[in-house]
Motif scaffolding. Structure first.
Motif, PDB file in Angstrom:
ATOM      1  N   SER A 101      -2.871  -8.892  17.389  1.00 24.15           N
ATOM      2  CA  SER A 101      -3.572  -8.864  16.106  1.00 24.15           C
ATOM      3  C   SER A 101      -4.238  -7.523  15.880  1.00 24.15           C
ATOM      4  N   THR A 102      -4.594  -7.255  14.621  1.00 27.47           N
ATOM      5  CA  THR A 102      -5.501  -6.154  14.334  1.00 27.47           C
ATOM      6  C   THR A 102      -6.920  -6.703  14.354  1.00 27.47           C
ATOM      7  N   VAL A 103      -7.905  -5.813  14.417  1.00 32.33           N
ATOM      8  CA  VAL A 103      -9.300  -6.244  14.479  1.00 32.33           C
ATOM      9  C   VAL A 103      -9.900  -6.370  13.090  1.00 32.33           C
ATOM     10  N   ALA A 104      -9.780  -5.318  12.286  1.00 28.63           N
ATOM     11  CA  ALA A 104     -10.543  -5.236  11.039  1.00 28.63           C
ATOM     12  C   ALA A 104      -9.865  -5.904   9.858  1.00 28.63           C
ATOM     13  N   GLY A 105      -8.550  -5.845   9.774  1.00 30.58           N
ATOM     14  CA  GLY A 105      -7.850  -6.290   8.582  1.00 30.58           C
ATOM     15  C   GLY A 105      -7.933  -7.781   8.331  1.00 30.58           C
ATOM     16  N   GLU A 106      -7.942  -8.142   7.042  1.00 32.21           N
ATOM     17  CA  GLU A 106      -7.906  -9.545   6.683  1.00 32.21           C
ATOM     18  C   GLU A 106      -6.488 -10.097   6.870  1.00 32.21           C
ATOM     19  N   LEU A 107      -6.326 -11.379   6.534  1.00 26.43           N
ATOM     20  CA  LEU A 107      -5.043 -12.038   6.779  1.00 26.43           C
ATOM     21  C   LEU A 107      -3.888 -11.358   6.058  1.00 26.43           C
ATOM     22  N   GLY A 108      -4.151 -10.736   4.908  1.00 30.61           N
ATOM     23  CA  GLY A 108      -3.072 -10.098   4.158  1.00 30.61           C
ATOM     24  C   GLY A 108      -2.977  -8.602   4.360  1.00 30.61           C
ATOM     25  N   ALA A 109      -3.710  -8.058   5.336  1.00 29.77           N
ATOM     26  CA  ALA A 109      -3.709  -6.609   5.559  1.00 29.77           C
ATOM     27  C   ALA A 109      -2.350  -6.144   6.068  1.00 29.77           C
ATOM     28  N   ALA A 110      -2.110  -4.853   5.938  1.00 25.44           N
ATOM     29  CA  ALA A 110      -0.863  -4.274   6.449  1.00 25.44           C
ATOM     30  C   ALA A 110      -0.905  -4.210   7.971  1.00 25.44           C
ATOM     31  N   ASP A 111       0.244  -4.439   8.595  1.00 22.72           N
ATOM     32  CA  ASP A 111       0.321  -4.428  10.061  1.00 22.72           C
ATOM     33  C   ASP A 111       0.108  -3.039  10.636  1.00 22.72           C
TER      34      ASP A 111
END
Length: 517
Positions: free
Chosen positions: A93-103
């Motif tokens: 996962s990423t830390v900061a991005g929301e569910l729709g953030a870019a990978d």
């Protein structure tokens, strides 16, 4: 058509028409008795659950952990004995991005593993970096606020990030790694994973060892530059999901080599650094990594929501032979992760199939959300409390771990008395190549487009304490951006240009504060 299953209501009754609502005539209003219409609309309103506050955007798969080495003298954990094979689930996962953030965003990547052992679930919840931004959990919520959206603008704020980092010297190690090439892996398969925290092993003799977990990618390290990542994001926001899913679906199963660093219990009092400090690593020359085995991911989820979005990983889940340490960040996560799942998924989140252990489970928790056990969990219907006289589940003293032999006075210790520069200096001087340093400078300066100058200068002063070349390199990259017109400082006033931060303790025990350089 004869072979297709029949559509039913959620209660199992056959449903004759899923195309047309019931109405009072062709042009008349709808009827309340159209249960299926109401059920579909009501269910649609409830199809989303709260996304994770941190690590919301993730990708995962099933696999197996295989033990090929022998560390049996250090741990009694059955899943780590020679020849053991344990089914598992991994979520990146990423830390900061929301569910729709870019990978493909520059960010730390979560590296969470769930092992379904015969003694219960063991969760190892780490990152793709061996260190973190803070060492004291009281600062964790503040740090996460800087990674999320500004309450007024509702946009990400580089000013908030660099203000926090420049006032938190302990963040230098992680910031340097994040802004280096390793801050943008091309896919989940091309990055390492780390337990990050210090954990412990214990054996049948009651001996404890401090442990660092490492998972080294067998696919090799591969990274994108900022420019390359921006081009990919312009084409797809799901690059990681596509890469992981398609790789496994194509039968090319990724693997990671599992290693551990092992420190005798007494050594914790001898090291010049605090071995329980999440901003520090253990030098490999002092504690060489020992190869234990590997894990392989070989099966994609059948339903992403059920198996990945519902997956709940928590450091509180350990098994006999594996335990925790005085690592302050780990101690806080033991509570906070499980509590996040209780909020997000329900009181009995571990009864959800993907979280359910594959071994027998007996306990006395009752009622509440997600209570879908469907059986007698205590072992006897009359045993719904403990102790009892009805042969209900009883404690297993063989799972009692040895006591922690570290103690101290209970107070609010000043965590900024540590050297926060030495290990970063070793990384900068001895690990990063010259071309990597050039990209590091540019990656940092490239985020300063609207950060107030006083904050940038404060951060440059911290880089200088690591090494003069570090400060000079970032400054040169920053001046280049200025010359090209890419620096337009935020109009938000910096009300305290020299905030007070604690640097050490006076001889009488009182905190000493001074203006941040």
């Amino acid at each position: 058509m004869a072979d297709r299953p029949k559509l039913t209501t959620t209660a199992g009754a056959p449903w004759p028409n899923n195309q047309d609502s019931i109405s009072a005539g062709e042009r008349g209003p709808l009827l309340m008795q159209d249960y299926q219409l109401i059920e579909k609309l009501a269910h649609q309103n409830r199809e989303r659950i709260p996304e994770r506050t941190v690590h919301a955007k993730g990708w995962g798969a099933h696999g197996v952990l295989k033990i090929t080495g022998d560390i049996s003298k250090y741990t009694k954990a059955k899943c780590l004995q020679p020849g053991a094979e344990t089914p598992m689930l991994a979520r990146f996962s990423t830390v900061a991005g929301e569910l729709g953030a870019a990978d493909h965003e520059r960010d730390v990547r979560g590296f969470a593993l769930k092992f379904y052992t015969e003694d219960g679930n063991w969760d190892l919840v780490g990152n793709n970096t061996p260190v973190f931004f803070v060492r004291d959990p009281i600062k964790f919520p503040d740090f996460i606020h800087t990674q999320k959206r500004h309450p007024r603008t509702h946009m990400r704020s580089p000013t908030a990030m660099w203000d926090f980092w420049s006032l938190s010297p302990e963040s230098l190690h992680q910031v340097t790694i994040l802004m280096s090439d390793r801050g943008l892996p091309i896919s989940p398969m091309h990055m390492n994973g780390y337990g990050s925290h210090t954990y412990s092993f214990w054996n049948d003799a009651g001996e404890r060892y401090w442990i660092k977990f490492h998972f080294k990618t067998q696919q090799g390290h591969k990274h994108y530059t900022n420019a390359e990542a921006e081009e990919i994001v312009g084409k797809t926001r799901e690059g990681y999901q596509e890469a992981l899913y398609n790789t496994i679906e194509g039968g090319d199963f990724p693997r990671w080599t599992m290693q551990v660093q092992i420190m005798p219990e007494a050594d914790a009092e001898k090291t010049e650094y605090n071995p329980f400090d999440l901003t520090k690593v253990w030098p490999h020359a002092d504690y060489p990594p020992i190869e234990v085995g590997y894990f392989e991911l070989n099966k994609n989820p059948e339903n992403y929501f059920a198996e990945i979005e519902n997956a709940a990983f928590s450091p509180s889940n350990v098994v006999p032979g594996i335990s925790w340490s005085p690592d302050k960040m780990l101690q806080a996560r033991i509570f906070s992760y499980a509590d996040a799942h209780r909020h997000r998924l329900g009181t009995h989140y571990e009864s959800i199939p993907v979280n359910r252990p594959k071994c027998p489970v007996h306990h006395y928790h009752r009622d509440g959300e997600m209570n879908v056990y469907g059986g007698i969990i205590s072992g006897n219907e009359n045993a719904y409390y403990e102790p009892n006289s009805f042969s209900g589940a009883a404690e297993d003293r063989s799972a009692q771990e040895p006591p922690l032999r570290i103690s101290g006075d209970a107070t609010r210790y000043n965590h900024r008395t540590y050297d926060d520069y030495k290990q970063v200096r070793e990384l900068f001087v001895n690990v990063l190549e010259d071309d990597e340093k050039v990209r590091l400078y540019g990656n940092i300066a490239g985020t300063w487009g609207d950060v107030p100058e006083v904050i940038c200068e404060r951060q440059l002063a911290e880089f200088k304490k690591v090494h003069p070349d570090y400060e000079a390199g970032v400054r040169a990259a920053w001046e280049k951006i200025k010359a090209e017109g890419g620096y337009k400082p935020n109009a938000a006033p910096v009300t305290d240009a020299t905030p007070q931060i604690t640097r050490g303790d006076a001889a009488d025990g009182r905190p000493v504060t001074e203006a941040a350089e």
